[in-house]
Design an enzyme around this catalytic site. Structure first.
Site, short mmCIF file in Angstrom:
data_model
loop_
_atom_site.label_atom_id
_atom_site.label_comp_id
_atom_site.label_asym_id
_atom_site.label_seq_id
_atom_site.Cartn_x
_atom_site.Cartn_y
_atom_site.Cartn_z
N ASP A 19 4.65 0.26 -1.08
CA ASP A 19 3.32 0.83 -0.92
C ASP A 19 2.44 -0.19 -0.19
OD1 ASP A 19 0.99 2.48 -1.47
OD2 ASP A 19 0.55 1.11 -3.13
N ASP A 21 -1.80 -0.19 0.04
CA ASP A 21 -3.02 -0.53 -0.70
C ASP A 21 -2.70 -0.82 -2.17
OD1 ASP A 21 -5.60 0.22 1.11
OD2 ASP A 21 -3.93 1.56 1.55
N ASP A 199 1.54 0.58 -6.93
CA ASP A 199 0.54 0.28 -7.96
C ASP A 199 -0.17 1.50 -8.53
OD1 ASP A 199 -0.94 0.70 -5.44
OD2 ASP A 199 -2.67 0.11 -6.66
#
Length: 255
Positions: A19, A21, A199
């Site tokens: 991922d 961000d 996240d």
């Protein structure tokens, strides 16, 4: 997930799905305000080479937006939760015209909200729409309710995701797990042990795919998260340090 269980060291024969961000860069008040740490693009490029190209960035951002920040067009990537793919087989996607029509109502609802609340920010990705409320956290429930009404009118074409200070509407067929599956169909990803690092809630589909294939799933953030990931790293800086282990071993082996 064991809250304090660190992942095993990265291996050159795994397939990596990262991922962006909150995983490779810290989350910023606005998507365009992120800061890419010095040397990150070069380290990702070197890591991709060390893994024989089996590294892909899997993000909710569009590929054009991702490339503005990383400038790594040679590295595989999935944008808009897998609707855009570079370096892999495209997942089967039905006729997009009804989805685009349904998104026009979502777009109108989002614009009405932004007209009422100047602290909201709309991120229009063309085939997905996100409303960020980091500058006005109290507006989160109102944003979610408003967009949920527009999503409900679209039947099963759209789905609503609530992430970190953002509510996003995207086609129901698009998710990061499907993107990972598509990459794993082809070289250089095929036949490798998959490793997904993320996240947020949009990364859970990627965790599930990796877990089902006996892979490595790593949640980024403080302990206590409700997640299907089996390992944890505390921050993007910790992700960088973890990835660097492979590069350090490669350098020692070469010297």
């Amino acid at each position: 997930m064991s809250e304090d269980q660190l992942p095993p060291p990265p291996q050159a024969d795994w397939a990596y799905f990262l991922d962006f961000d909150g995983t490779l860069v810290d989350i910023a008040p606005r998507p365009e305000a992120i800061r890419v740490s010095d040397g990150l693009p070069e380290r990702l490029s070197a890591f991709s080479l060390a893994a024989d190209g089996a590294l892909a960035v899997v993000t909710g951002r569009s590929l054009a937006d991702l490339d503005r920040h990383l400038a790594l067009p040679q590295v595989a990537a999935a944008g808009v939760h897998g609707l855009e793919l570079r370096g892999g087989s495209r997942p089967d996607v039905p006729d997009r015209a009804p989805v685009k029509q349904a998104l026009t109502k979502v777009r109108a609802a989002a614009e009405q909200l932004a007209a009422l609340h100047v602290d909201l920010r709309i991120e229009d990705k063309g085939e997905a729409i996100a409303v960020h409320y980091r500058a006005a956290p109290d507006l989160g429930p109102e944003v979610a309710r408003t967009l949920a009404v527009a999503v409900a009118e679209a039947g099963d074409l759209l789905t609503l995701l609530q992430g970190k200070m953002v509510v996003e509407v995207k086609p129901a067929v698009a998710n990061k797990g499907a993107a990972v599956e598509a990459f794993l169909e082809d070289a250089p990803f095929a036949g490798r042990r998959p490793c997904f690092i993320g996240d947020d809630v949009t990364d859970e589909d990627g965790f599930r795919v990796c877990n089902a294939r006996g892979g490595i799933s790593i949640h980024v953030g403080p302990p206590g998260a409700v997640t299907e990931a089996r390992y944890r790293l505390a921050s993007p800086a910790a992700v960088h340090d973890w990835l660097a282990q492979l590069l350090d071993r490669e350098r020692r082996t070469a010297s």
